[in-house]
Write an enzyme that holds these catalytic residues in place. Sequence first.
Site, PDB file in Angstrom:
ATOM      1  N   LEU A 130      17.888  19.923  45.523  1.00 61.54           N
ATOM      2  CA  LEU A 130      17.567  19.636  46.933  1.00 61.54           C
ATOM      3  C   LEU A 130      15.978  20.177  47.223  1.00 61.54           C
ATOM      4  O   LEU A 130      15.351  20.857  46.253  1.00 61.54           O
ATOM      5  CB  LEU A 130      18.562  20.878  47.535  1.00 61.54           C
ATOM      6  CG  LEU A 130      20.020  20.764  47.540  1.00 61.54           C
ATOM      7  CD1 LEU A 130      20.643  21.927  48.268  1.00 61.54           C
ATOM      8  CD2 LEU A 130      20.291  19.591  48.438  1.00 61.54           C
ATOM      9  N   ASP A 131      15.399  19.521  48.179  1.00 61.82           N
ATOM     10  CA  ASP A 131      14.164  19.942  48.612  1.00 61.82           C
ATOM     11  C   ASP A 131      14.198  21.509  48.768  1.00 61.82           C
ATOM     12  O   ASP A 131      15.030  22.247  49.226  1.00 61.82           O
ATOM     13  CB  ASP A 131      13.691  19.151  49.816  1.00 61.82           C
ATOM     14  CG  ASP A 131      13.616  17.694  49.764  1.00 61.82           C
ATOM     15  OD1 ASP A 131      13.443  17.115  48.275  1.00 61.82           O
ATOM     16  OD2 ASP A 131      13.688  17.146  50.754  1.00 61.82           O
ATOM     17  N   ALA A 132      12.964  22.043  48.607  1.00 62.33           N
ATOM     18  CA  ALA A 132      12.844  23.464  49.005  1.00 62.33           C
ATOM     19  C   ALA A 132      13.212  24.056  50.381  1.00 62.33           C
ATOM     20  O   ALA A 132      13.793  25.055  50.168  1.00 62.33           O
ATOM     21  CB  ALA A 132      11.276  24.089  48.689  1.00 62.33           C
TER      22      ALA A 132
END
Length: 299
Positions: A130-132
């Site tokens: 997942l993106d940050a």
Amino acid sequence: MKLTFEVEKPSLLRDFLRRHHISRRTLTKVKYEGGRLLVNGQEENVRKMVERGDVVTVKFPKESSNERIHHEYTPLDIYYEDDYLLVVRKPFGLATIPSRDHPYRSLASRVAAYYKEQGIESMIHIVTRLDAPTGGLVLLAKHAHIHHLLSEQIQAGQLKRRYVALIEYGPPLPSVIERPIGRKEGSIIEREVRTDGKYARTEIEAERELLGYRAIYMRLVTGRTHQIRVHLTDCGYPIVGDSLYGSLYKVAEGQTLLCYEVQCIHPITEQPFKVQLDERVIFEDQLRTVEKVKTTMLK
């Protein structure tokens, strides 16, 4: 780790193992890095002819530890764990893997510390990243072979992730957003819809009211960088808290985009496997600060 199979029809051991998704690369590691192939308890090579009723055991070599990854001793929010899989909830705003900007604080760093505490001899195999700024479920494999099996499910469309995002009210979104995505000119981070981009498809499964916003429930068919963020922004609705793509409001951490469900076939039991989050509870905590920001703007 070891796996045991019973032979149903005669074949070469090599062909039998390939039918059970043991890759050539895995067999090479078994041969040269300390693993073993056993037929009825006797060590054999891949040219062995196996017969109906034979029991084949694959003993995989041990994996090295994660000493190169910084160990961050922060408790994991574990939703499922067995000898093969680990499913955790990644907090909003936390990087999934270490990077130049986040060398010491990441989900991988926390998993490495957990593995060391539990005596789990495994590399970090993150199956669903997942993106940050995005929060939610992350699926990890506890062995390279399990990672390989799950990667095959991704390619076959059997491993599915569902997301929910909060946006402002407005006209209904299309049931399918199918727009190519590429890197935005002049930026190394931001993406945009563009004719020369890569094919991207997001399916909208439901819309409902949640905590004063529109909750958009989605399934990704492709997995382009920032896909949901770009598709919703291109439709005129940046995700609440996503300042990179034009949201007017800040939230406690990251943005209000959550991976709330992971679904696949368990790679060992071959039974349907699903883990879900309660999005309302998680968003309630994350949105505690956004109302204060709105109140300040209205004064």
